[in-house]
Design a protein around this motif. Structure first.
Motif, mmCIF file in Angstrom:
data_model
loop_
_atom_site.group_PDB
_atom_site.id
_atom_site.type_symbol
_atom_site.label_atom_id
_atom_site.label_comp_id
_atom_site.label_asym_id
_atom_site.label_seq_id
_atom_site.Cartn_x
_atom_site.Cartn_y
_atom_site.Cartn_z
ATOM 1 N N UNK A 51 -23.328 36.381 -10.964
ATOM 2 C CA UNK A 51 -22.855 37.358 -9.980
ATOM 3 C C UNK A 51 -21.908 38.282 -10.734
ATOM 4 N N UNK A 52 -22.295 39.536 -10.899
ATOM 5 C CA UNK A 52 -21.674 40.397 -11.895
ATOM 6 C C UNK A 52 -21.087 41.665 -11.280
ATOM 7 N N UNK A 53 -19.761 41.780 -11.342
ATOM 8 C CA UNK A 53 -19.098 43.010 -10.921
ATOM 9 C C UNK A 53 -19.427 44.115 -11.928
ATOM 10 N N UNK A 54 -19.475 45.352 -11.464
ATOM 11 C CA UNK A 54 -19.816 46.461 -12.363
ATOM 12 C C UNK A 54 -18.593 46.962 -13.121
ATOM 13 N N UNK A 55 -17.469 47.110 -12.439
ATOM 14 C CA UNK A 55 -16.264 47.643 -13.070
ATOM 15 C C UNK A 55 -15.362 46.507 -13.511
ATOM 16 N N UNK A 56 -15.257 46.331 -14.839
ATOM 17 C CA UNK A 56 -14.438 45.270 -15.411
ATOM 18 C C UNK A 56 -13.350 45.874 -16.292
ATOM 19 N N UNK A 57 -12.271 45.144 -16.540
ATOM 20 C CA UNK A 57 -11.138 45.719 -17.296
ATOM 21 C C UNK A 57 -11.505 46.188 -18.696
ATOM 22 N N UNK A 58 -12.470 45.534 -19.334
ATOM 23 C CA UNK A 58 -12.791 45.868 -20.722
ATOM 24 C C UNK A 58 -14.228 46.333 -20.918
ATOM 25 N N UNK A 59 -14.866 46.772 -19.854
ATOM 26 C CA UNK A 59 -16.246 47.243 -19.986
ATOM 27 C C UNK A 59 -16.899 47.335 -18.622
ATOM 28 N N UNK A 60 -18.223 47.357 -18.625
ATOM 29 C CA UNK A 60 -18.965 47.445 -17.365
ATOM 30 C C UNK A 60 -19.953 46.294 -17.243
ATOM 31 N N UNK A 61 -20.313 46.030 -16.001
ATOM 32 C CA UNK A 61 -21.338 45.027 -15.755
ATOM 33 C C UNK A 61 -22.673 45.429 -16.348
ATOM 34 N N UNK A 62 -22.923 46.740 -16.431
ATOM 35 C CA UNK A 62 -24.163 47.212 -17.057
ATOM 36 C C UNK A 62 -24.234 46.688 -18.500
ATOM 37 N N UNK A 63 -23.120 46.831 -19.220
ATOM 38 C CA UNK A 63 -23.083 46.409 -20.627
ATOM 39 C C UNK A 63 -23.248 44.895 -20.757
ATOM 40 N N UNK A 64 -22.608 44.154 -19.857
ATOM 41 C CA UNK A 64 -22.726 42.696 -19.889
ATOM 42 C C UNK A 64 -24.167 42.273 -19.631
ATOM 43 N N UNK A 65 -24.794 42.876 -18.630
ATOM 44 C CA UNK A 65 -26.175 42.535 -18.294
ATOM 45 C C UNK A 65 -27.099 42.813 -19.478
ATOM 46 N N UNK A 66 -26.927 43.974 -20.099
ATOM 47 C CA UNK A 66 -27.764 44.326 -21.248
ATOM 48 C C UNK A 66 -27.570 43.325 -22.384
ATOM 49 N N UNK A 67 -26.308 42.951 -22.633
ATOM 50 C CA UNK A 67 -26.017 42.003 -23.712
ATOM 51 C C UNK A 67 -26.630 40.633 -23.419
ATOM 52 N N UNK A 68 -26.527 40.176 -22.179
ATOM 53 C CA UNK A 68 -27.094 38.881 -21.820
ATOM 54 C C UNK A 68 -28.607 38.881 -21.977
ATOM 55 N N UNK A 69 -29.257 39.952 -21.538
ATOM 56 C CA UNK A 69 -30.720 40.038 -21.665
ATOM 57 C C UNK A 69 -31.126 40.042 -23.142
ATOM 58 N N UNK A 70 -30.395 40.784 -23.964
ATOM 59 C CA UNK A 70 -30.733 40.853 -25.386
ATOM 60 C C UNK A 70 -30.522 39.512 -26.070
ATOM 61 N N UNK A 71 -29.456 38.795 -25.693
ATOM 62 C CA UNK A 71 -29.196 37.486 -26.298
ATOM 63 C C UNK A 71 -30.283 36.491 -25.933
ATOM 64 N N UNK A 72 -30.688 36.465 -24.663
ATOM 65 C CA UNK A 72 -31.738 35.538 -24.253
ATOM 66 C C UNK A 72 -33.056 35.871 -24.948
ATOM 67 N N UNK A 73 -33.338 37.183 -25.107
ATOM 68 C CA UNK A 73 -34.565 37.582 -25.796
ATOM 69 C C UNK A 73 -34.523 37.156 -27.255
ATOM 70 N N UNK A 74 -33.343 37.308 -27.895
ATOM 71 C CA UNK A 74 -33.205 36.910 -29.302
ATOM 72 C C UNK A 74 -33.418 35.408 -29.467
ATOM 73 N N UNK A 75 -32.923 34.631 -28.511
ATOM 74 C CA UNK A 75 -33.107 33.182 -28.569
ATOM 75 C C UNK A 75 -34.568 32.800 -28.450
ATOM 76 N N UNK A 76 -35.327 33.613 -27.743
ATOM 77 C CA UNK A 76 -36.751 33.341 -27.580
ATOM 78 C C UNK A 76 -37.590 33.941 -28.679
#
Length: 246
Positions: A51-76
């Motif tokens: 459950x991901x808020x969009x506005x975070x103190x050190x970035x955005x939820x967009x950036x977090x989502x992109x990073x998580x997707x890329x990490x899972x893809x790299x693991x696969x």
């Protein structure tokens, strides 16, 4: 439903309400209040849904989502479909249609706008998890190299039949080496895939964690980790046959 949820929310009141509600409904819940904490918590706890808020103190939820997707893809191994079992629901006050479209385009599975009802959140979580668990393709969860075995389903490692206790970072480093067994990986590649998005980490940390792994693995058998001076590290190539990475 047996599932783990990571709440990424910098407003303590909202985070507490979501945490209490989800725990009451049987979920295992972890929390983070910044983008950096979110990525670290996702690596450690391997949530089924964020459950991901969009506005975070050190970035955005967009950036977090992109990073998580890329990490899972790299693991696969670069195959995004193979690790497509992570669900992401954006929870935000940004309700403009362009924001909703942007969130879904970046890999979000749903979009909830604030203020919201907790019953709606629980219903959306259940619905999204049903979809993502149906679409996720089963794959082999055990990596092997010689007498070394890593079970990704239970986060356990054994060598010569003996358990090896690893920290989360040691585990992630060994998993990346296992997925590329027989290849030499540069320090830069290891930094990107094991400590990615953490600019405070220097290349010397790779040497440190390689030495930690060697200390734990080599006491149970011949040396497994090869150093290519001036290049990087890898698991020694084995003869074809039993023991290849599955």
């Amino acid at each position: 439903m047996d599932a783990t949820v990571l709440i990424v929310e910098d407003e303590p009141g909202i985070a507490d309400i979501l945490r209490i509600t989800l725990k009451y409904n049987g979920f295992t819940v972890h929390s983070a209040s910044t983008a950096r904490e979110a990525l670290a918590a996702a690596r450690e706890h391997r949530p089924d849904l964020v459950l991901l808020d969009v506005m975070l103190p050190d970035g955005t939820g967009w950036e977090v989502c992109r990073a998580l997707r890329e990490e899972r893809a790299a693991e696969g191994g670069g195959d995004a479909e193979e690790e497509d079992d992570l669900a992401v629901i954006f929870v935000t006050a940004r309700d403009a249609p362009r924001d909703v479209v942007a969130g879904l385009a970046l890999g979000g599975d749903d979009y909830i706008t604030k203020p919201f009802g907790v019953d709606e959140v629980v219903a959306r979580v259940h619905a999204v998890l049903r979809r993502t668990r149906r679409r996720a393709r089963p794959r082999e969860r055990v990596l092997r190299h010689g007498d070394l075995e890593m079970d990704e389903a239970t986060y356990s490692v054994r060598r010569a039949g003996q358990p090896v206790e690893l920290t989360p970072t040691e585990y992630n480093l060994l998993r990346h080496l296992l997925r590329h067994a027989g290849r030499i990986l540069t320090k830069e590649q290891l930094l990107q895939h094991v400590w990615r998005y953490d600019t405070a980490v220097s290349s010397t940390v790779v040497e440190t964690y390689i030495s930690y792994l060697r200390r734990k693995l080599d006491r149970l058998g011949p040396p497994l980790i090869e150093t290519r001076r001036g290049v990087g590290y890898g698991l020694r190539a084995l003869d074809p046959g039993p023991g290849a990475v599955t």
